[in-house]
Scaffold this motif. Structure first.
Motif, PDB file in Angstrom:
ATOM      1  N   PRO A  41       0.830  -1.213   0.000  1.00 33.80           N
ATOM      2  CA  PRO A  41       0.000   0.000   0.000  1.00 33.80           C
ATOM      3  C   PRO A  41       0.861   1.258   0.000  1.00 33.80           C
ATOM      4  O   PRO A  41       2.000   1.257   0.451  1.00 33.80           O
ATOM      5  N   LEU A  42       0.259   2.335  -0.530  1.00 33.37           N
ATOM      6  CA  LEU A  42       0.980   3.607  -0.555  1.00 33.37           C
ATOM      7  C   LEU A  42       1.183   4.117   0.867  1.00 33.37           C
ATOM      8  O   LEU A  42       0.264   4.072   1.683  1.00 33.37           O
ATOM      9  N   PRO A  43       2.372   4.605   1.164  1.00 35.40           N
ATOM     10  CA  PRO A  43       2.622   5.169   2.496  1.00 35.40           C
ATOM     11  C   PRO A  43       1.730   6.394   2.736  1.00 35.40           C
ATOM     12  O   PRO A  43       1.399   7.129   1.799  1.00 35.40           O
ATOM     13  N   PRO A  44       1.330   6.648   3.982  1.00 37.05           N
ATOM     14  CA  PRO A  44       0.446   7.784   4.290  1.00 37.05           C
ATOM     15  C   PRO A  44       0.997   9.127   3.828  1.00 37.05           C
ATOM     16  O   PRO A  44       0.234   9.983   3.383  1.00 37.05           O
ATOM     17  N   ASP A  45       2.313   9.339   3.905  1.00 30.85           N
ATOM     18  CA  ASP A  45       2.855  10.630   3.475  1.00 30.85           C
ATOM     19  C   ASP A  45       2.749  10.808   1.961  1.00 30.85           C
ATOM     20  O   ASP A  45       2.527  11.920   1.477  1.00 30.85           O
ATOM     21  N   VAL A  46       2.862   9.730   1.205  1.00 28.44           N
ATOM     22  CA  VAL A  46       2.688   9.814  -0.247  1.00 28.44           C
ATOM     23  C   VAL A  46       1.234  10.148  -0.551  1.00 28.44           C
ATOM     24  O   VAL A  46       0.941  11.028  -1.364  1.00 28.44           O
ATOM     25  N   ARG A  47       0.311   9.469   0.106  1.00 29.26           N
ATOM     26  CA  ARG A  47      -1.114   9.728  -0.090  1.00 29.26           C
ATOM     27  C   ARG A  47      -1.436  11.198   0.222  1.00 29.26           C
ATOM     28  O   ARG A  47      -2.166  11.852  -0.519  1.00 29.26           O
ATOM     29  N   ALA A  48      -0.884  11.728   1.311  1.00 26.50           N
ATOM     30  CA  ALA A  48      -1.133  13.122   1.693  1.00 26.50           C
ATOM     31  C   ALA A  48      -0.577  14.090   0.648  1.00 26.50           C
ATOM     32  O   ALA A  48      -1.180  15.133   0.374  1.00 26.50           O
ATOM     33  N   ASN A  49       0.559  13.766   0.058  1.00 28.83           N
ATOM     34  CA  ASN A  49       1.171  14.642  -0.941  1.00 28.83           C
ATOM     35  C   ASN A  49       0.416  14.642  -2.269  1.00 28.83           C
ATOM     36  O   ASN A  49       0.408  15.659  -2.971  1.00 28.83           O
ATOM     37  N   ILE A  50      -0.203  13.526  -2.621  1.00 28.02           N
ATOM     38  CA  ILE A  50      -0.901  13.482  -3.908  1.00 28.02           C
ATOM     39  C   ILE A  50      -2.369  13.900  -3.807  1.00 28.02           C
ATOM     40  O   ILE A  50      -2.982  14.215  -4.823  1.00 28.02           O
ATOM     41  N   GLU A  51      -2.910  13.964  -2.616  1.00 28.14           N
ATOM     42  CA  GLU A  51      -4.325  14.311  -2.429  1.00 28.14           C
ATOM     43  C   GLU A  51      -4.724  15.623  -3.108  1.00 28.14           C
ATOM     44  O   GLU A  51      -5.774  15.684  -3.754  1.00 28.14           O
ATOM     45  N   PRO A  52      -3.955  16.706  -3.011  1.00 27.86           N
ATOM     46  CA  PRO A  52      -4.411  17.964  -3.627  1.00 27.86           C
ATOM     47  C   PRO A  52      -4.201  18.034  -5.147  1.00 27.86           C
ATOM     48  O   PRO A  52      -4.699  18.954  -5.793  1.00 27.86           O
ATOM     49  N   LEU A  53      -3.503  17.081  -5.730  1.00 28.41           N
ATOM     50  CA  LEU A  53      -3.219  17.124  -7.165  1.00 28.41           C
ATOM     51  C   LEU A  53      -4.452  16.700  -7.955  1.00 28.41           C
ATOM     52  O   LEU A  53      -5.037  15.659  -7.681  1.00 28.41           O
ATOM     53  N   ARG A  54      -4.837  17.493  -8.928  1.00 23.54           N
ATOM     54  CA  ARG A  54      -6.046  17.209  -9.704  1.00 23.54           C
ATOM     55  C   ARG A  54      -5.743  16.741 -11.123  1.00 23.54           C
ATOM     56  O   ARG A  54      -6.285  15.751 -11.573  1.00 23.54           O
ATOM     57  N   ALA A  55      -4.944  17.493 -11.864  1.00 23.82           N
ATOM     58  CA  ALA A  55      -4.739  17.162 -13.273  1.00 23.82           C
ATOM     59  C   ALA A  55      -3.482  17.826 -13.804  1.00 23.82           C
ATOM     60  O   ALA A  55      -2.972  18.790 -13.225  1.00 23.82           O
ATOM     61  N   VAL A  56      -3.026  17.294 -14.917  1.00 20.34           N
ATOM     62  CA  VAL A  56      -1.967  17.922 -15.703  1.00 20.34           C
ATOM     63  C   VAL A  56      -2.592  18.292 -17.040  1.00 20.34           C
ATOM     64  O   VAL A  56      -3.306  17.482 -17.650  1.00 20.34           O
ATOM     65  N   VAL A  57      -2.351  19.520 -17.480  1.00 23.07           N
ATOM     66  CA  VAL A  57      -2.857  19.990 -18.767  1.00 23.07           C
ATOM     67  C   VAL A  57      -1.655  20.430 -19.596  1.00 23.07           C
ATOM     68  O   VAL A  57      -0.843  21.227 -19.136  1.00 23.07           O
ATOM     69  N   VAL A  58      -1.556  19.879 -20.803  1.00 22.24           N
ATOM     70  CA  VAL A  58      -0.528  20.303 -21.747  1.00 22.24           C
ATOM     71  C   VAL A  58      -1.264  20.904 -22.934  1.00 22.24           C
ATOM     72  O   VAL A  58      -2.126  20.255 -23.536  1.00 22.24           O
ATOM     73  N   SER A  59      -0.974  22.154 -23.228  1.00 23.03           N
ATOM     74  CA  SER A  59      -1.601  22.797 -24.378  1.00 23.03           C
ATOM     75  C   SER A  59      -0.526  23.212 -25.366  1.00 23.03           C
ATOM     76  O   SER A  59       0.619  23.483 -24.990  1.00 23.03           O
ATOM     77  N   VAL A  60      -0.907  23.239 -26.633  1.00 20.88           N
ATOM     78  CA  VAL A  60       0.035  23.593 -27.694  1.00 20.88           C
ATOM     79  C   VAL A  60      -0.580  24.633 -28.609  1.00 20.88           C
ATOM     80  O   VAL A  60      -1.788  24.665 -28.831  1.00 20.88           O
ATOM     81  N   SER A  61       0.277  25.467 -29.104  1.00 22.97           N
ATOM     82  CA  SER A  61      -0.093  26.470 -30.093  1.00 22.97           C
ATOM     83  C   SER A  61       0.961  26.393 -31.179  1.00 22.97           C
ATOM     84  O   SER A  61       2.160  26.340 -30.889  1.00 22.97           O
ATOM     85  N   SER A  62       0.514  26.345 -32.408  1.00 17.70           N
ATOM     86  CA  SER A  62       1.516  26.283 -33.469  1.00 17.70           C
ATOM     87  C   SER A  62       1.038  27.054 -34.685  1.00 17.70           C
ATOM     88  O   SER A  62      -0.151  27.172 -34.938  1.00 17.70           O
TER      89      SER A  62
END
Length: 183
Positions: free
Chosen positions: A148-169
């Protein structure tokens, strides 16, 4: 090689989402000539099938004629529909494109992340990763491995929602932006 590179001349979408045992991985390529795209993939699959001692068989998925290359633990399915070539690890990847209803771009969590990233109208979202679902999958895999994931790892990832990569060319230049959506 030229036929394969032609498959990537238009827009494409790659998604990964949880599956029963393995995640569903689906690649959707917009193609100008569905028949040519299918012939190209047929040739690749025939070669891979010979090498892997697997046979590609016709199948219908969501009312669409498809082909399945059964590799034992998983399969690769592909079909053409509505000017697109779909390659996927699960039938749900093809079925998703035949069903009516909301798409990812209609979902609130996607819209919230793109808005938070400040993606202007003249840019395209090249990648969006739902980190909550991704970490949920990682956590499930860790539990299956009895780690199982350690509690400190779980606490660190809890606020992360998404990664967005946008491109303009444009013809002369292009740019890419990476945004981490945190709650």
């Amino acid at each position: 090689l030229e036929d394969v590179s032609t498959l990537f001349n238009q827009e494409s979408v790659l998604w990964v989402r949880p599956g029963a045992i393995f995640p569903e991985v689906t690649l959707v390529l917009e193609v100008e000539d569905e028949e040519q795209a299918r012939r190209t993939v047929d040739k690749l699959v025939d070669s891979a099938g010979e090498f892997l001692d697997a046979e590609a068989l016709p199948r219908t998925v969501g009312g669409v004629p498809a082909t399945e290359l059964d590799l034992g633990d998983f399969s690769i399915l592909y079909a053409t529909l509505d000017g697109r070539l779909v390659l996927t690890s699960q039938a749900s990847g093809i079925e998703a494109l035949t069903e009516d209803g909301d798409r990812l771009v209609d979902e609130d969590r996607y819209k919230d992340s793109v808005e938070a990233a400040g993606v202007p109208d003249d840019e395209n979202v090249a990648a969006w990763i739902d980190l909550q679902q991704t970490f949920g999958l990682v956590e499930t895999l860790a539990q299956l491995g009895d780690e199982p994931l350690p509690p400190d790892v779980r606490a660190n990832i809890e606020p992360l929602r998404a990664v967005v990569v946008s491109v303009s060319s444009s013809f002369e230049e292009g740019s890419m932006r990476l945004f981490l959506h945190v709650r």
